[in-house]
Design a protein around this motif. Structure first.
Motif, PDB file in Angstrom:
ATOM      1  N   UNK A   3      -6.867  -7.790   1.167  1.00  9.33           N
ATOM      2  CA  UNK A   3      -7.619  -6.936   2.073  1.00  9.33           C
ATOM      3  C   UNK A   3      -8.442  -5.881   1.346  1.00  9.33           C
ATOM      4  N   UNK A   4      -8.131  -5.619   0.077  1.00  5.35           N
ATOM      5  CA  UNK A   4      -8.804  -4.537  -0.641  1.00  5.35           C
ATOM      6  C   UNK A   4      -9.554  -5.023  -1.878  1.00  5.35           C
ATOM      7  N   UNK A   5      -9.886  -6.294  -1.889  1.00  2.04           N
ATOM      8  CA  UNK A   5     -10.642  -6.836  -3.017  1.00  2.04           C
ATOM      9  C   UNK A   5     -11.994  -6.128  -3.114  1.00  2.04           C
ATOM     10  N   UNK A   6     -12.357  -5.751  -4.348  1.00  4.58           N
ATOM     11  CA  UNK A   6     -13.606  -5.035  -4.640  1.00  4.58           C
ATOM     12  C   UNK A   6     -13.645  -3.633  -4.041  1.00  4.58           C
ATOM     13  N   UNK A   7     -12.504  -3.108  -3.654  1.00  6.72           N
ATOM     14  CA  UNK A   7     -12.421  -1.736  -3.157  1.00  6.72           C
ATOM     15  C   UNK A   7     -11.628  -0.876  -4.143  1.00  6.72           C
ATOM     16  N   UNK A   8     -11.970   0.411  -4.177  1.00  3.72           N
ATOM     17  CA  UNK A   8     -11.282   1.346  -5.055  1.00  3.72           C
ATOM     18  C   UNK A   8     -10.368   2.247  -4.232  1.00  3.72           C
ATOM     19  N   UNK A   9      -9.114   2.282  -4.620  1.00  2.00           N
ATOM     20  CA  UNK A   9      -8.093   3.062  -3.915  1.00  2.00           C
ATOM     21  C   UNK A   9      -7.509   4.089  -4.885  1.00  2.00           C
ATOM     22  N   UNK A  10      -7.509   5.333  -4.479  1.00  3.22           N
ATOM     23  CA  UNK A  10      -6.916   6.421  -5.265  1.00  3.22           C
ATOM     24  C   UNK A  10      -5.569   6.772  -4.664  1.00  3.22           C
ATOM     25  N   UNK A  11      -4.540   6.814  -5.505  1.00  3.30           N
ATOM     26  CA  UNK A  11      -3.198   7.171  -5.050  1.00  3.30           C
ATOM     27  C   UNK A  11      -2.694   8.340  -5.886  1.00  3.30           C
ATOM     28  N   UNK A  12      -2.425   9.462  -5.258  1.00  2.00           N
ATOM     29  CA  UNK A  12      -1.863  10.606  -5.978  1.00  2.00           C
ATOM     30  C   UNK A  12      -0.341  10.559  -5.914  1.00  2.00           C
ATOM     31  N   UNK A  13       0.289  11.232  -6.867  1.00  2.00           N
ATOM     32  CA  UNK A  13       1.744  11.155  -6.941  1.00  2.00           C
ATOM     33  C   UNK A  13       2.203   9.734  -7.178  1.00  2.00           C
ATOM     34  N   UNK A 218       3.836  -0.025   2.498  1.00  7.58           N
ATOM     35  CA  UNK A 218       3.262  -1.111   3.306  1.00  7.58           C
ATOM     36  C   UNK A 218       2.521  -0.563   4.521  1.00  7.58           C
ATOM     37  N   UNK A 219       3.056   0.494   5.116  1.00  3.75           N
ATOM     38  CA  UNK A 219       2.401   1.088   6.284  1.00  3.75           C
ATOM     39  C   UNK A 219       1.136   1.843   5.863  1.00  3.75           C
ATOM     40  N   UNK A 220       1.186   2.495   4.713  1.00  2.79           N
ATOM     41  CA  UNK A 220      -0.010   3.156   4.191  1.00  2.79           C
ATOM     42  C   UNK A 220      -1.127   2.130   4.000  1.00  2.79           C
ATOM     43  N   UNK A 221      -0.792   0.986   3.428  1.00  2.00           N
ATOM     44  CA  UNK A 221      -1.796  -0.065   3.222  1.00  2.00           C
ATOM     45  C   UNK A 221      -2.365  -0.547   4.555  1.00  2.00           C
ATOM     46  N   UNK A 222      -1.526  -0.666   5.566  1.00  2.00           N
ATOM     47  CA  UNK A 222      -2.016  -1.050   6.896  1.00  2.00           C
ATOM     48  C   UNK A 222      -3.025  -0.027   7.416  1.00  2.00           C
ATOM     49  N   UNK A 223      -2.664   1.253   7.369  1.00  2.00           N
ATOM     50  CA  UNK A 223      -3.560   2.286   7.896  1.00  2.00           C
ATOM     51  C   UNK A 223      -4.882   2.331   7.142  1.00  2.00           C
ATOM     52  N   UNK A 224      -4.860   1.997   5.867  1.00  2.00           N
ATOM     53  CA  UNK A 224      -6.081   2.015   5.056  1.00  2.00           C
ATOM     54  C   UNK A 224      -6.935   0.770   5.238  1.00  2.00           C
ATOM     55  N   UNK A 225      -6.380  -0.256   5.858  1.00  5.48           N
ATOM     56  CA  UNK A 225      -7.064  -1.546   5.952  1.00  5.48           C
ATOM     57  C   UNK A 225      -7.922  -1.645   7.208  1.00  5.48           C
ATOM     58  N   UNK A 226      -8.739  -2.675   7.252  1.00  6.99           N
ATOM     59  CA  UNK A 226      -9.551  -2.937   8.443  1.00  6.99           C
ATOM     60  C   UNK A 226      -8.705  -3.367   9.633  1.00  6.99           C
ATOM     61  N   UNK A 227      -7.446  -3.734   9.386  1.00  9.25           N
ATOM     62  CA  UNK A 227      -6.554  -4.039  10.509  1.00  9.25           C
ATOM     63  C   UNK A 227      -6.335  -2.809  11.376  1.00  9.25           C
TER      64      UNK A 227
END
Length: 252
Positions: A3-13, A218-227
């Motif tokens: 779902x995040x191919x070619x996208x840049x994700x920043x994760x702190x902590x 897993x829930x963070x990834x859901x909220x960040x996704x187009x889903x």
């Protein structure tokens, strides 16, 4: 599924706990992942398992650290699509016990640092019509005994989430938060090592176990996704059913 191919994700902590699990989850889904923390060795260990990763060592509780993180994160892969504000700390104690330095440390890390980094990267997120996911807490929705500094900070993040979603009107930027309950991590070792206290936590948890960091990631990834493309300004309890209770003790 990538779902995040070619996208840049920043994760702190991102050096441990929820942050590390979240970074790995985005990596599994094809993202370029920027991992931010103060611990270089731990960040490198997490990054080893991610195909496309950039480690940024920065102290987000300082203005210089937040600016350094924003600059290096922006330069790493050229764009910013998702910002996961997960870095945080806590100080236990009542208002009589916590001194000003302790309170300020929590606020600078958990609130001001989040605001600084989000503000610095806001133009980048607008350019990609990206989104922000905050790690708040059930402690940002209701109070805890002996944790007023942390409660104050997470309460601020809970409402910052709502306010930023409103500020982002018509920009395409979404802002949401997860509100975990007791999760196994370095931050909760005090609970894990006190079996009597941990048992009290479990009494109120309908699923009967603490969260693993992956449960939150897993829930963070859901909220960040187009889903979740029409989910905005939400504080989502990820708490094993804790918030379903009105606080009364469990019945036999």
């Amino acid at each position: 599924m990538k779902r995040f191919e070619n996208k840049t994700v920043i994760v702190t902590g991102a050096s441990s706990g929820i942050g590390a699990a979240t970074a790995r989850r985005f990596g599994c889904e094809g993202a370029n992942v920027v991992l931010i923390s103060r611990s270089e060795d731990k960040l490198k260990a997490v990054a080893e398992g991610i195909d496309s990763a950039k480690v940024v060592v920065a102290d987000l509780s300082t203005q210089d650290g937040a600016q350094k993180a924003a600059t290096e994160a922006r330069q790493a892969f050229g764009t910013v699509d998702v910002l996961v504000n997960n870095a945080g700390t806590a100080v236990a104690g009542s208002i009589e016990d916590v001194d000003e330095d302790g309170f300020e440390t929590v606020m600078e890390t958990d609130v001001t640092g989040v605001w600084r980094l989000t503000k610095a990267l806001w133009p980048d997120l607008k350019a990609t019509r990206g989104n922000v996911v905050m790690t708040s807490s059930v402690s940002g929705i209701g109070g805890d005994w002996n944790m007023h500094a942390y409660n104050t900070a997470k309460g601020a993040i809970t409402n910052m989430t709502r306010a930023l979603a409103l500020d982002a009107r018509d920009s395409g930027v979404r802002v949401n938060a997860v509100n975990p309950a007791y999760t196994k991590s370095e931050l909760t070792t005090g609970i894990q090592n006190n079996k009597e206290l941990e048992a009290k936590f479990m009494e109120r948890m309908p699923l009967g176990r603490p969260a693993e960091p992956e449960d939150i990631g897993d829930v963070i990834a859901f909220l960040a996704s187009d889903d979740a493309r029409f989910v905005n300004g939400v504080n989502l309890p990820v708490d094993g059913g804790l918030s379903a209770s009105n606080g009364q003790p469990p019945q036999a």
